[in-house]
Design an enzyme around this catalytic site. Sequence first.
Site, mmCIF file in Angstrom:
data_model
loop_
_atom_site.group_PDB
_atom_site.id
_atom_site.type_symbol
_atom_site.label_atom_id
_atom_site.label_comp_id
_atom_site.label_asym_id
_atom_site.label_seq_id
_atom_site.Cartn_x
_atom_site.Cartn_y
_atom_site.Cartn_z
ATOM 1 N N GLU A 104 0.812 -1.310 0.091
ATOM 2 C CA GLU A 104 0.013 -0.033 0.045
ATOM 3 C C GLU A 104 0.908 1.237 -0.051
ATOM 4 O O GLU A 104 0.618 2.292 -0.636
ATOM 5 C CB GLU A 104 -0.955 -0.130 1.151
ATOM 6 C CG GLU A 104 -2.131 -1.108 0.976
ATOM 7 C CD GLU A 104 -3.068 -1.101 2.272
ATOM 8 O OE1 GLU A 104 -4.117 -1.423 2.030
ATOM 9 O OE2 GLU A 104 -2.347 -1.381 3.141
ATOM 10 N N GLU A 124 -3.549 -9.640 3.440
ATOM 11 C CA GLU A 124 -4.500 -9.409 4.823
ATOM 12 C C GLU A 124 -5.516 -10.551 5.114
ATOM 13 O O GLU A 124 -5.834 -10.901 6.114
ATOM 14 C CB GLU A 124 -4.999 -8.093 4.702
ATOM 15 C CG GLU A 124 -4.037 -7.135 4.836
ATOM 16 C CD GLU A 124 -3.493 -6.461 3.669
ATOM 17 O OE1 GLU A 124 -3.274 -7.368 2.713
ATOM 18 O OE2 GLU A 124 -2.571 -5.289 3.612
#
Length: 646
Positions: A104, A124
């Site tokens: 990210e 995740e």
Amino acid sequence: MSVVTIAREGEIAVVAVNNPPVNALGQMLRQGLWDAVGALDADPSVRAVVLICEGRTFIAGADVTEFGKPPVPPHLPDLVDCIEGAAKPWVAAIHGSALGGGFEIAMGCRFRIALDGASVGLPEVGLGIVPGASGTVRTPRLAGVEAAVELVTSGKPVKAAKAAPLGLVDAVVTGDLRSEAISFARAALERPLPPPISRRPVEAPEPGFWERQEKAIWKRARGEIAPLRALACLRKAVEADFSDAMAFERATFLELRSSEQAAALRHVFFAERAAGRPSHLAAAEPLPIRLAGVVGGGTMGAGIAVALSDAGLPVVLVERDGEAVEKGLSNIRNVYDGAVKRGRMTPDTAAERLSRVTGTTDYAALADADLVIEAVFEEIGVKRAVFGELGRICRPDAVLATNTSYLDPRLIAEGLPNPERFIGLHFFSPANVMKLLEIVPVPETAPAVVATGFALGRMLGKIPVQAGICEGFIGNRILKRYRASAEALVRQGVAIDAIDAAMRAYGFAMGPFEAQDLGGLDIAFLQREGARAAGQDVAETLGDILVRVGRKGQKTGGGWYDYAAGDRTPHPSTAVAELLSSQINGKADLSAKEIAESLVGEMAEEGAAILSEGVARQASDIDLVEIHGYGFPRWRGGPMFATRSK
Ligand code: 3HC
Ligand code: NAI
């Protein structure tokens, strides 16, 4: 030492991150990067910024150890926005893995370049959460919806060579990453900059796409919630504007972060990482393993030889006669042919790995082996004869291991010279696939030999767990209790298929009876018969009743269920109902949840006994055994975690 340092190469600033072991985005690192943006924006001599990491990897994600604590600013989504909004373009220079929050951050940069062999990903969902710093919102804008859905909902990282054509990275480089990144940044300054990812458009997929994905993911997830919630975030990212999608992602992330599934998956994450390096062996130095031997080339021996060869070890396979050598080698060849056929391996790699295994009937070929694993018939006499030979032929410091499932390793080792190098290494079938490795020392085993078992586990990519000596060690002992408890429910009148369905609903791929039909009921039956013949008092099981009339499972056309020829679909059997009718008392009416809770409770009770006897060292080891050896749903954390008092 600071976790972020800034160096200059002319007009290019190089921001280096150094936060061992994996450059996780703890508060100090987030603050360091935040401050770096401010400092470099304010410096007129800087035209572009390279973000690079020291140590073994690029930023591997948010700091998972912070997840149970209140968030401290700067928050990760704000940091990603801050980097994207910097006055100078940032170039992420990726080596190792850019994962989760790390990727990210890379998406906040204007460009991403990766060293050949590096990987990027959003894992995740494997922690029971969704990306929480724009992963679901920026990825579809960077690489399109399809690639984003695959990356986010599978959680699987992709290698740079695959990431580049998907658009996840702009360039793949070899050689010195730092200088390549600086040259890339200089060249980029010569051209108009692409828009930041948050301002890029995202193309909606064709009608029906979301529904199809939802169905496929629901089927795969078997009760795991994060992948479906991640899909919902991706959909929102396509259908809403950037800031609404960000708010939706953040709310989902925060909700899931404190969920039971996320707690379970974090428990497994840390247990797995701790498993390979147990603290009680910190002072023991493993012995080197350069040449391995395997005795017995049947189901297990062949799989073990493949696992060893896959890890780069030359392997000598010893069988009892020429024909058995050929059969053993052909078992191994079949594994590699299958891998090539399924596209998992190139023919060259398969040929190379196959060539590392040599077959022989001559024990003398094991004279220089560092480790020999025995996987012959489960008969004490046969095994002892094998160790007699090994004791005579092998170096006195060679580690000698048995793969026995149920025999007492102390009896197998009796009379062996230098018994301190003897150990049980219990692989699971198929041994080249299953992650679990039970390590079973005998009282004489030296700590260095136990440590060698763990080192081997790491080398083979397994999850090693130490077990003490008892019938079935950790895993098979719990399996026996699980099956007996499932049979007890049948005796109380619960339908066989209701029990299987309940365990599938709990998250297992199969229920206990379906699984027995697949593996065959006869192995456990023969073991019980053996114990009875040896004078032990082993009660008749329902499974025994079935085997005595020839119902051994799918391979005989029926076991707990009936099967049509060539079809693996189980059908409830009236023949079985009749055979067992005299054993069934009552008509217990249990819900699926009650059935699952009862059986998992039984597993945990056996686990507690195992712990109190010192057969397992810690509860998390029992959870790992069940997850990696017996299909216990990972997202439930294992039987000990799932039944802990909160
Ligand atoms: N946070 C905290 N500690 C971490 C960590 C993380 N994200 N990732 C790894 N560690 C720790 C491990 O617990 C281990 O600690 P130990 O030495 O005390 O046991 C140490 O780092 C080394 O880890 P590995 O043994 O796994 O090292 P490898 O070299 O084998 O693998 C890796 C490196 C591929 C980076 C692997 O550690 C990994 O996959 N890490 C997890 C990555 C991940 O899941 N990232 C996403 C986090 S969630 C997130 O980012 C949310 C965001 O969207 C907001
Ligand atoms: P198998 O019957 O498939 O293979 C045994 C092999 O040993 C045969 O190829 C046989 O020719 C060979 N052999 C027998 N005596 C020998 C000798 N004296 N010298 C050299 N080779 C000899 O059996 P399998 O299933 O591979 O089991 C082997 C061991 O692994 C057993 O101890 C079993 O309990 C254990 N095990 C089996 C698991 C399974 O799922 N099948 C799982 C974990 C352990």
